[in-house]
Write a protein that holds these residues in place. Structure first.
Motif, short mmCIF file in Angstrom:
data_model
loop_
_atom_site.label_atom_id
_atom_site.label_comp_id
_atom_site.label_asym_id
_atom_site.label_seq_id
_atom_site.Cartn_x
_atom_site.Cartn_y
_atom_site.Cartn_z
N UNK A 41 -16.07 -30.47 -10.78
CA UNK A 41 -15.33 -31.22 -11.81
C UNK A 41 -13.89 -31.44 -11.34
N UNK A 42 -13.50 -32.67 -11.03
CA UNK A 42 -12.14 -32.92 -10.53
C UNK A 42 -11.06 -32.65 -11.56
N UNK A 43 -11.45 -32.60 -12.83
CA UNK A 43 -10.45 -32.35 -13.88
C UNK A 43 -10.22 -30.86 -14.13
N UNK A 44 -11.04 -30.02 -13.52
CA UNK A 44 -10.91 -28.58 -13.74
C UNK A 44 -9.60 -28.07 -13.13
N UNK A 45 -8.88 -27.28 -13.89
CA UNK A 45 -7.61 -26.73 -13.40
C UNK A 45 -7.86 -25.65 -12.37
N UNK A 46 -6.85 -25.36 -11.58
CA UNK A 46 -6.96 -24.29 -10.60
C UNK A 46 -7.14 -22.95 -11.30
N UNK A 47 -6.51 -22.82 -12.46
CA UNK A 47 -6.63 -21.60 -13.24
C UNK A 47 -8.09 -21.36 -13.64
N UNK A 48 -8.75 -22.43 -14.11
CA UNK A 48 -10.15 -22.32 -14.49
C UNK A 48 -11.02 -22.01 -13.28
N UNK A 50 -10.17 -20.42 -10.56
CA UNK A 50 -9.95 -19.03 -10.18
C UNK A 50 -10.72 -18.08 -11.10
N UNK A 51 -10.69 -18.41 -12.40
CA UNK A 51 -11.37 -17.56 -13.37
C UNK A 51 -12.88 -17.54 -13.14
N UNK A 52 -13.45 -18.74 -12.96
CA UNK A 52 -14.90 -18.84 -12.75
C UNK A 52 -15.30 -18.16 -11.44
N UNK A 54 -13.83 -15.60 -10.11
CA UNK A 54 -13.77 -14.16 -10.36
C UNK A 54 -15.00 -13.68 -11.14
N UNK A 55 -15.41 -14.47 -12.13
CA UNK A 55 -16.61 -14.13 -12.89
C UNK A 55 -17.86 -14.18 -12.01
N UNK A 56 -17.90 -15.15 -11.13
CA UNK A 56 -19.03 -15.27 -10.21
C UNK A 56 -19.10 -14.05 -9.29
N UNK A 57 -17.96 -13.62 -8.82
CA UNK A 57 -17.91 -12.45 -7.96
C UNK A 57 -18.33 -11.19 -8.73
N UNK A 58 -17.92 -11.11 -10.00
CA UNK A 58 -18.31 -9.98 -10.84
C UNK A 58 -19.83 -9.96 -11.01
N UNK A 59 -20.43 -11.10 -11.30
CA UNK A 59 -21.88 -11.17 -11.50
C UNK A 59 -22.63 -10.79 -10.24
N UNK A 60 -22.14 -11.23 -9.09
CA UNK A 60 -22.77 -10.86 -7.82
C UNK A 60 -22.71 -9.35 -7.60
N UNK A 61 -21.56 -8.75 -7.93
CA UNK A 61 -21.43 -7.32 -7.74
C UNK A 61 -22.29 -6.55 -8.73
N UNK A 62 -22.37 -7.06 -9.95
CA UNK A 62 -23.24 -6.43 -10.96
C UNK A 62 -24.68 -6.44 -10.47
N UNK A 63 -25.12 -7.57 -9.96
CA UNK A 63 -26.48 -7.71 -9.45
C UNK A 63 -26.69 -6.79 -8.25
N UNK A 87 -13.94 -5.17 -9.78
CA UNK A 87 -14.06 -6.58 -10.09
C UNK A 87 -14.01 -6.84 -11.59
N UNK A 88 -14.55 -5.92 -12.37
CA UNK A 88 -14.48 -6.04 -13.82
C UNK A 88 -13.02 -6.00 -14.28
N UNK A 89 -12.25 -5.10 -13.70
CA UNK A 89 -10.83 -5.00 -14.04
C UNK A 89 -10.09 -6.28 -13.65
N UNK A 90 -10.50 -6.87 -12.53
CA UNK A 90 -9.88 -8.12 -12.08
C UNK A 90 -10.12 -9.24 -13.08
N UNK A 91 -11.35 -9.34 -13.59
CA UNK A 91 -11.68 -10.37 -14.57
C UNK A 91 -10.93 -10.12 -15.87
N UNK A 92 -10.86 -8.88 -16.29
CA UNK A 92 -10.18 -8.55 -17.54
C UNK A 92 -8.68 -8.85 -17.48
N UNK A 93 -8.13 -8.81 -16.30
CA UNK A 93 -6.69 -9.02 -16.16
C UNK A 93 -6.30 -10.49 -16.20
N UNK A 94 -7.30 -11.37 -16.31
CA UNK A 94 -7.01 -12.81 -16.36
C UNK A 94 -6.15 -13.14 -17.57
N UNK A 95 -5.07 -13.89 -17.38
CA UNK A 95 -4.19 -14.22 -18.51
C UNK A 95 -4.68 -15.39 -19.36
#
Length: 262
Positions: A41-48, A50-52, A54-63, A87-95
Motif C-alpha cells: 500500500x503506497x499510502x501506508x505510513x512508515x510508522x504503520x 514498522x509496526x506491522x 514488528x508484529x510479523x516478527x512477533x508472530x514468527x517468534x511465537x510460532x 519481541x513482545x516487549x518491542x511491540x508493546x513499546x510502540x507509541x
C-alpha cells in the motif's frame, strides 16, 4: 491493520486457537498476510510499516517457540521463550494508537509462557507441563525422560550436549534403579558412571518414576506393535501421574545446581 474489524476478529480467532492448542500457525499466517498488504500500500505510513513488521516478527517468534516445544528441542526452549518476550516487549513499546486494541491479545499470548522463569532445570520440567496442557503425550514423555538426564548434567556440570555423556547418564540411572552389577555395564566412560552411580544413589527414590516414563515412551514410540500395548486412554493419566511424581527430583537437581554454582 487493527483498525479493520475483520482483522481484529481474525486475530482473536488466531489467539483463541493458540490458547486452546498451543498452535501459533494462524497468528503467523495473519501477520504475514497483513505485512504483505501494508507494504504493498503506497499510502501506508512508515510508522504503520514498522509496526506491522514488528508484529510479523512477533508472530514468527511465537510460532518458532511453539514448534520448539512441540518437536522436543528441549535445549533451545529457554532461548526461544526469551526471544519471544523480547519481541513482545518491542511491540508493546510502540507509541502508535494502532497497537492498543491488540494489548489484551498480547497479554493472553504472554500468559501462555508465564510458567517459564529463570531456573533452566525447573523450566525443563515445566516444558513437560506445557505439553500435557496441550495433549502432546508423546512429546511430554520424550522430554520428561530426556530432561531428567539434562537436569543431572546441569546439576553436576556435565556436557548436556555430548552424546556419550547423555548415554552414560541414561545407563547410570538404570544401574541405580535396577542395581545392575558392574560386570554387566555397557558404558562409554566407566569412571564417569562409577562417580555418578555413587552420587545418584542418594536420589534413588526421586528417580523411580524414570522407569515408568521410559516404559511408556517405548510403548508409544513403537506405535502399538509391541506385545500387549497399552490402551490409548491410559497414556494421559499415567503420564500426568509420572510427571507429578518426578517434581521432587527436578526440584532437588535445581537446588543442587544452585548450591554448586555458589
Amino acid at each position: 491493520m487493527p483498525s479493520h474489524c475483520r482483522t481484529r476478529v481474525d486475530w482473536t480467532n488466531g489467539v483463541d486457537q493458540f490458547l486452546r492448542t498451543g498452535d501459533a500457525a494462524l497468528i503467523r499466517a495473519l501477520t504475514e498476510r497483513e505485512n504483505r498488504n501494508v507494504f504493498r500500500d503506497p499510502s501506508a505510513s512508515q510508522e504503520m510499516r514498522n509496526e506491522v513488521a514488528a508484529l510479523n516478527k512477533l508472530a514468527k517468534q511465537l510460532d518458532q517457540t511453539e514448534k520448539t516445544i512441540r518437536t522436543c528441542r528441549s535445549l533451545q526452549i529457554d532461548e526461544e521463550v526469551r526471544r519471544f518476550r523480547e519481541q513482545l516487549a518491542c511491540v508493546r513499546s510502540s507509541p502508535t494508537e494502532a497497537v492498543k486494541p491488540l494489548v489484551p491479545l498480547l497479554d493472553e499470548m504472554e500468559k501462555k509462557y508465564a510458567m517459564f522463569g529463570g531456573d533452566p532445570i525447573i523450566n525443563s520440567w515445566k516444558a513437560v507441563r506445557w505439553c500435557l496442557d496441550h495433549g502432546l503425550i508423546q512429546s511430554a514423555l520424550t522430554m520428561l525422560e530426556e530432561n531428567a538426564v539434562t537436569a543431572i548434567c546441569r546439576a553436576f556440570s556435565l556436557d548436556e550436549r555430548k552424546e556419550e555423556v547423555r548415554n552414560d547418564i541414561h545407563s547410570t540411572i538404570q544401574i541405580v534403579l535396577r542395581r545392575i552389577p558392574k560386570d554387566k555395564w555397557r558404558v562409554h566412560s566407566v569412571e564417569l558412571v562409577e562417580r555418578m552411580t555413587e552420587v545418584l544413589h542418594s536420589y534413588r527414590e526421586e528417580l523411580k518414576p524414570f522407569g515408568g516414563v521410559k516404559e511408556l515412551r517405548n510403548d508409544i514410540n513403537h506405535a502399538g506393535t509391541r506385545p500387549k500395548p497399552m490402551a490409548a486412554e491410559k497414556f494421559m493419566p499415567k503420564t500426568v501421574a509420572l510427571f507429578e511424581q518426578f517434581s521432587s527430583f527436578f526440584e532437588q537437581m535445581s537446588m543442587l545446581a544452585k548450591s554448586m554454582s555458589k
